[in-house]
Design a protein around this motif. Structure first.
Motif, PDB file in Angstrom:
ATOM      1  N   LEU A  92      45.762  58.937 -11.479  1.00  0.00           N
ATOM      2  CA  LEU A  92      47.007  60.309 -10.784  1.00  0.00           C
ATOM      3  C   LEU A  92      46.653  59.655  -9.294  1.00  0.00           C
ATOM      4  N   LYS A  93      45.947  58.675  -9.283  1.00  0.00           N
ATOM      5  CA  LYS A  93      45.960  58.205  -8.303  1.00  0.00           C
ATOM      6  C   LYS A  93      47.237  56.837  -7.432  1.00  0.00           C
ATOM      7  N   LYS A  94      48.010  56.574  -9.298  1.00  0.00           N
ATOM      8  CA  LYS A  94      48.942  56.269  -9.288  1.00  0.00           C
ATOM      9  C   LYS A  94      50.496  56.583  -9.395  1.00  0.00           C
ATOM     10  N   CYS A  95      50.112  57.994  -9.517  1.00  0.00           N
ATOM     11  CA  CYS A  95      51.495  58.871 -10.204  1.00  0.00           C
ATOM     12  C   CYS A  95      51.847  59.467  -8.592  1.00  0.00           C
ATOM     13  N   PRO A  96      53.268  59.648  -8.577  1.00  0.00           N
ATOM     14  CA  PRO A  96      53.714  60.173  -7.345  1.00  0.00           C
ATOM     15  C   PRO A  96      53.102  62.128  -6.813  1.00  0.00           C
ATOM     16  N   VAL A  97      52.718  61.901  -5.694  1.00  0.00           N
ATOM     17  CA  VAL A  97      52.906  63.489  -5.083  1.00  0.00           C
ATOM     18  C   VAL A  97      52.964  64.455  -6.335  1.00  0.00           C
ATOM     19  N   ALA A  98      54.616  64.213  -5.967  1.00  0.00           N
ATOM     20  CA  ALA A  98      55.302  65.499  -6.058  1.00  0.00           C
ATOM     21  C   ALA A  98      56.877  65.114  -7.647  1.00  0.00           C
ATOM     22  N   MET A  99      57.175  65.133  -8.104  1.00  0.00           N
ATOM     23  CA  MET A  99      57.549  64.687  -9.280  1.00  0.00           C
ATOM     24  C   MET A  99      59.191  66.058  -9.678  1.00  0.00           C
TER      25      MET A  99
END
Length: 154
Positions: A92-99
Motif C-alpha cells: 500500500l505504501k508503494k501505491c498512489p494515495v488516489a487512483m
C-alpha cells in the motif's frame, strides 16, 4: 412413494460416494497450491453456480460447506499472519494515495449544482457533517457548522 430429485447416500454404491466427494472437494483440500491459485476463481464461480442451481444432492452440499468452514477455521501461525499483513502494508505504501483522479473529477462534476441544493445545507459542504449525541441536531445546516467548528478547533 414420493419422488425426489436428489440423490441420497443410501442409493450410491460404496466407493463411488467417497470418490465423488473427494473430487468435488479437491480445491478445498488444496492438494496442488499452484493449480489452486490459478484456477480457484473459476472453480469458485463454477461451484457457486452449481450450488445455487440446486444441482448437488443435499449430502454433497452439506459436506462441501462443512469442509469450507473447517478450512477457514484452521488456526494460523500468528507470525505468518503478521508477515502477510506487513507485506500488504508495504504494498500500500508503494501505491498512489488516489487512483483515477481524472475519472473521479469527471464523475464529480457531471452533476449540475442545482442537484445539490435540496440535499445539502446552505454552505453546500459535502465532505462531512457532525451530528453529536449530546446535542439534538436534526438539521443539516447546524451539522455543517458544527463540523466546520470542530475542524477549526483542531
Amino acid at each position: 412413494a414420493s419422488k425426489t430429485s436428489r440423490l441420497q447416500p443410501a442409493n450410491m454404491p460404496g466407493g463411488v460416494m467417497e470418490s465423488l466427494l473427494r473430487l468435488l472437494t479437491w480445491p478445498i483440500r488444496r492438494t496442488n497450491q499452484l493449480l489452486f491459485d490459478i484456477f480457484s476463481p473459476s472453480l469458485l464461480r463454477l461451484g457457486v453456480w452449481i450450488f445455487e442451481s440446486n444441482l448437488l444432492p443435499d449430502f454433497v452440499a452439506r459436506f462441501g460447506m462443512r469442509q469450507m468452514i473447517a478450512t477457514n477455521l484452521i488456526p494460523k501461525n500468528i507470525e505468518e499472519q503478521r508477515a502477510e499483513f506487513m507485506s500488504y502494508v508495504e504494498s500500500l505504501k508503494k501505491c498512489p494515495v488516489a487512483m483515477n483522479t481524472a475519472d473521479a473529477n469527471d464523475q464529480h462534476y457531471e452533476l449540475p449544482p442545482d442537484f445539490f441544493y435540496p440535499i445539502m445545507g446552505e454552505r453546500l459542504k459535502y465532505s462531512c457533517c457532525l451530528f453529536p449525541d449530546e446535542i439534538n441536531v436534526d438539521d443539516i445546516d447546524t451539522a455543517e457548522t458544527l463540523a466546520l467548528q470542530q475542524v477549526c478547533s483542531r
